[in-house]
Design an enzyme around this catalytic site. Structure first.
Site, PDB file in Angstrom:
ATOM      1  N   GLU A   1       0.885  -1.173   0.000  1.00  0.00           N
ATOM      2  CA  GLU A   1       0.000   0.000   0.000  1.00  0.00           C
ATOM      3  C   GLU A   1       0.918   1.218   0.000  1.00  0.00           C
ATOM      4  OE1 GLU A   1      -3.110   0.164  -0.305  1.00  0.00           O
ATOM      5  OE2 GLU A   1      -3.901  -1.779   0.259  1.00  0.00           O
TER       6      GLU A   1
ATOM      7  N   CYS B   1      -2.721   9.152   2.473  1.00  0.00           N
ATOM      8  CA  CYS B   1      -2.328   8.681   1.138  1.00  0.00           C
ATOM      9  C   CYS B   1      -3.419   9.006   0.123  1.00  0.00           C
ATOM     10  CB  CYS B   1      -2.043   7.195   1.175  1.00  0.00           C
ATOM     11  SG  CYS B   1      -3.381   6.278   1.955  1.00  0.00           S
TER      12      CYS B   1
HETATM   13  P1  NAD Z   1       8.256   4.881   4.769  1.00  0.00           P
HETATM   14  O1  NAD Z   1       8.303   4.114   3.496  1.00  0.00           O
HETATM   15  O2  NAD Z   1       9.353   5.816   5.056  1.00  0.00           O
HETATM   16  O3  NAD Z   1       8.208   3.880   6.026  1.00  0.00           O
HETATM   17  C1  NAD Z   1       7.186   2.934   6.191  1.00  0.00           C
HETATM   18  C2  NAD Z   1       7.687   1.820   7.101  1.00  0.00           C
HETATM   19  O4  NAD Z   1       8.711   1.077   6.434  1.00  0.00           O
HETATM   20  C3  NAD Z   1       8.292   2.306   8.420  1.00  0.00           C
HETATM   21  O5  NAD Z   1       7.865   1.467   9.463  1.00  0.00           O
HETATM   22  C4  NAD Z   1       9.778   2.156   8.175  1.00  0.00           C
HETATM   23  O6  NAD Z   1      10.551   1.978   9.345  1.00  0.00           O
HETATM   24  C5  NAD Z   1       9.819   0.891   7.323  1.00  0.00           C
HETATM   25  N1  NAD Z   1      11.014   0.696   6.502  1.00  0.00           N
HETATM   26  C6  NAD Z   1      11.902   1.639   6.062  1.00  0.00           C
HETATM   27  N2  NAD Z   1      12.868   1.040   5.312  1.00  0.00           N
HETATM   28  C7  NAD Z   1      12.561  -0.287   5.264  1.00  0.00           C
HETATM   29  C8  NAD Z   1      13.160  -1.422   4.627  1.00  0.00           C
HETATM   30  N3  NAD Z   1      14.257  -1.304   3.869  1.00  0.00           N
HETATM   31  N4  NAD Z   1      12.566  -2.614   4.776  1.00  0.00           N
HETATM   32  C9  NAD Z   1      11.431  -2.756   5.499  1.00  0.00           C
HETATM   33  N5  NAD Z   1      10.833  -1.719   6.143  1.00  0.00           N
HETATM   34  C10 NAD Z   1      11.385  -0.500   6.015  1.00  0.00           C
HETATM   35  O7  NAD Z   1       6.838   5.593   4.783  1.00  0.00           O
HETATM   36  P2  NAD Z   1       6.291   6.662   5.846  1.00  0.00           P
HETATM   37  O8  NAD Z   1       7.019   7.941   5.640  1.00  0.00           O
HETATM   38  O9  NAD Z   1       6.259   6.064   7.191  1.00  0.00           O
HETATM   39  O10 NAD Z   1       4.775   6.815   5.365  1.00  0.00           O
HETATM   40  C11 NAD Z   1       4.366   7.736   4.396  1.00  0.00           C
HETATM   41  C12 NAD Z   1       4.082   7.043   3.081  1.00  0.00           C
HETATM   42  O11 NAD Z   1       3.152   6.000   3.263  1.00  0.00           O
HETATM   43  C13 NAD Z   1       3.453   7.972   2.054  1.00  0.00           C
HETATM   44  O12 NAD Z   1       4.049   7.768   0.806  1.00  0.00           O
HETATM   45  C14 NAD Z   1       1.998   7.527   2.026  1.00  0.00           C
HETATM   46  O13 NAD Z   1       1.317   7.798   0.830  1.00  0.00           O
HETATM   47  C15 NAD Z   1       2.139   6.067   2.275  1.00  0.00           C
HETATM   48  N6  NAD Z   1       0.888   5.514   2.775  1.00  0.00           N
HETATM   49  C16 NAD Z   1       0.143   4.722   1.959  1.00  0.00           C
HETATM   50  C17 NAD Z   1      -1.088   4.223   2.381  1.00  0.00           C
HETATM   51  C18 NAD Z   1      -1.939   3.345   1.510  1.00  0.00           C
HETATM   52  O14 NAD Z   1      -2.927   2.804   2.009  1.00  0.00           O
HETATM   53  N7  NAD Z   1      -1.644   3.157   0.241  1.00  0.00           N
HETATM   54  C19 NAD Z   1      -1.546   4.561   3.657  1.00  0.00           C
HETATM   55  C20 NAD Z   1      -0.761   5.372   4.462  1.00  0.00           C
HETATM   56  C21 NAD Z   1       0.458   5.839   4.008  1.00  0.00           C
END
Ligand code: NAD
Length: 507
Positions: free
Chosen positions: A243, A277
């Site tokens: 997502e 999002c």
């Molecule tokens: P992010 O990608 O920075 O982090 C998300 C999660 O991934 C965190 O828990 C982080 O610690 C973890 N992570 C980071 N590197 C990783 C790796 N290499 N392997 C595994 N896990 C790792 O995102 P964010 O800044 O926390 O959230 C914002 C983003 O999320 C925005 O782009 C938003 O659009 C998206 N989002 C999407 C939805 C949806 O339903 N499509 C919902 C909410 C947020």
């Protein structure tokens, strides 16, 4: 509720949780090692064996208790969501707590039917029969973002448990305390302690979770991290749901109810400080109504009250992540340098908290970063277009396709426009709200992700779909088995010509 009751500090902790509206330290959690994370997966796996064997109705009854405990302790959850996530109390209730409570009740009622074995009528081999059955996958690894630190991972956790799985959740390092609070409620609901684990850490902890023996990964976050997660899952051949980001367009047609459209777009752009999002991230207003729509949106935006969400008199809270404020500022400055006009806002809000003023930009053009990149902050860029065809073309001119919105008084026309837009969900005359409908699928097309959460599709994705094919009548042998004989071949060929050689109506 006092801060002390929700703060946790563990020995060796190195990740600080900060109130984004005040800078106050709320608590600290450890950056856990790969070994600790793998142990958590092993514990969840051991607990899942018995849980997965329970009849689904029994699992539903047990999980239903979570919704009750959540409502008994709703004030604690709202308080922490507001203090750790910066969101208003109304958003904490409406966009987080109610979403989970309703999702639990919905799936507790409907999951048994959704996961009933499904017969597949066989059109040719009518002497045999097939059916699908849905088996728990094992341990689901959930990796979560900071913008909805409760409704996203806990909704996914509850669905996973109902489907018969164990869960290991890695919350965002920006909002770890709410995940611990969610597990506290889980234990209070008398659910098996080892079945649902919370591990804390940064990106490396998420990577360690994928490497720790999970059977499926549900990742929500940015496109950049989603690609890394997909690669890591691919390497281990673990299926996953992704997502990812959104860039939701709002197409406002000439016949739109401008009152409703302006209110919806204002809320859709600024709710949760634009950190959704599905936020309205670009508005395409047809020339005929552009000026009137802008005037109304600007009027609404001017009335918004921004500040510390601890007070009930706030419409727009703080931004959860300090670095996101800088990203939003950069996008707005770049748009202005390229000719956009600031109608309202345009700057950071006053410190010590992390605020960006609710901002409306006009004179935007499709080539601006603010119209192409995810903003994830309280900014509404508006572009004038000549007609709906141009609006739809520009709405589809994006690498993302999560949500999209259409505004028109003509419902049938709205549906036709909606069907032309490349997005996982298109809403006509509303914004954001389908995340609160557990029966509808949530997920994107293009780089907004793979797979769906919520709905029967999302629930079935949390299961292995297995196929059983069995005989309906007893025959001594099948005609295509050994030995091959010329007579059998001729009979089969005759039958094949009869079946496939002519269209049914020519026979
Ligand atoms: P992010 O990608 O920075 O982090 C998300 C999660 O991934 C965190 O828990 C982080 O610690 C973890 N992570 C980071 N590197 C990783 C790796 N290499 N392997 C595994 N896990 C790792 O995102 P964010 O800044 O926390 O959230 C914002 C983003 O999320 C925005 O782009 C938003 O659009 C998206 N989002 C999407 C939805 C949806 O339903 N499509 C919902 C909410 C947020």
């Amino acid at each position: 509720m006092g801060a002390a009751a929700t703060s946790i500090t563990t020995p060796g902790a190195s990740i600080k949780s900060i109130n984004p509206a005040t800078g106050e330290l709320l608590g600290e959690v450890p950056d856990q090692s790969a070994e600790e994370i793998h142990t958590a997966v092993a514990r969840a796996r051991a607990a899942q064996v018995d849980w997965g064997k329970l009849p689904i109705e029994a699992r539903c009854r047990r999980v239903l208790r979570y919704a009750e405990v959540l409502m008994e302790r709703v004030d604690e959850v709202i308080d922490l969501l507001s203090r750790e996530g910066g969101k208003t109390r109304q958003e904490a209730l409406g966009m987080e707590v109610i979403v989970v409570a309703d999702l639990v009740r919905y799936f507790a009622k409907h999951a048994p039917k959704m996961l009933e074995p499904e017969p597949i009528p066989l059109h040719l081999m009518k002497h045999r029969a097939s059916y699908l059955h849905f088996v728990p996958r094992g341990v689901i690894g959930i990796i979560a973002p900071w913008n909805f630190p409760f409704s996203i991972p806990i909704g996914e956790t509850m669905m996973s448990l109902i489907a018969g799985n164990g869960v290991v959740l890695k919350p965002s390092e920006v909002t770890p305390l709410i995940a611990h609070k969610a597990r506290e409620l889980y234990l209070a609901a008398d659910l098996p302690p080892d079945l649902f684990q919370v591990i804390t850490g940064r990106g490396a902890a998420g990577a360690a979770l994928i490497d720790g023996g999970i059977n499926y990964c549900v990742f929500t976050g940015s496109v950049a991290t989603g690609k890394k997660v997909a690669a890591a899952c691919g390497e281990r051949l673990i299926p996953c749901t992704l997502e990812l980001g959104g860039k939701a367009p709002a197409v406002v047609c000439a016949d739109a109810d401008l009152d409703r459209a302006a209110q919806a777009i204002t809320w859709g752009g600024f709710a949760n400080s634009g950190q959704v999002c599905a936020s309205v991230e670009r508005v395409y207003a047809v020339d005929k109504i552009h000026d009137e729509l802008v005037a109304r949106i600007v009027g609404h935006a001017r009335e918004l009250r921004q500040g510390n969400a601890a007070s009930d008199d706030v419409d727009v809270g703080a931004m959860a992540w300090d670095q996101q404020v800088a990203l939003v500022e950069k996008l707005v400055n770049s748009a202005v340098a390229n000719g956009a006009k600031v109608e309202v806002g345009g700057k950071r809000g006053p410190g010590p908290g992390q605020f960006f003023q609710p901002t409306v930009l006009t004179n935007c053009t499709q080539d601006m970063d603010v119209m192409r990149k995810e903003i994830f902050g309280p900014v509404l860029p508006i572009m004038r277009v000549s007609d709906e065809d141009e609006a739809v073309r520009l709405a589809n001119d994006s690498h993302l396709g999560l949500l999209a919105y259409v505004f028109t008084k003509d419902r049938e026309h709205g549906k036709r426009v909606a069907e032309r837009i490349e997005a996982g969900t298109v809403m006509v005359n509303d914004v954001l709200a389908t995340y609160a409908c557990p029966e509808t699928p949530w997920g994107g097309v293009k780089q907004s992700g793979i797979g769906r959460t919520h709905s029967s599709h999302g629930l079935r994705d949390l299961c292995d779909t297995r196929h059983v094919n069995h005989d309906r009548i007893s025959l001594p042998r099948e005609v295509w088995w050994y030995p091959y004989k010329p007579g059998t071949f001729k009979a089969l060929l005759r039958g094949a010509k009869l079946l496939f050689g002519k269209r049914p109506w020519q026979r």
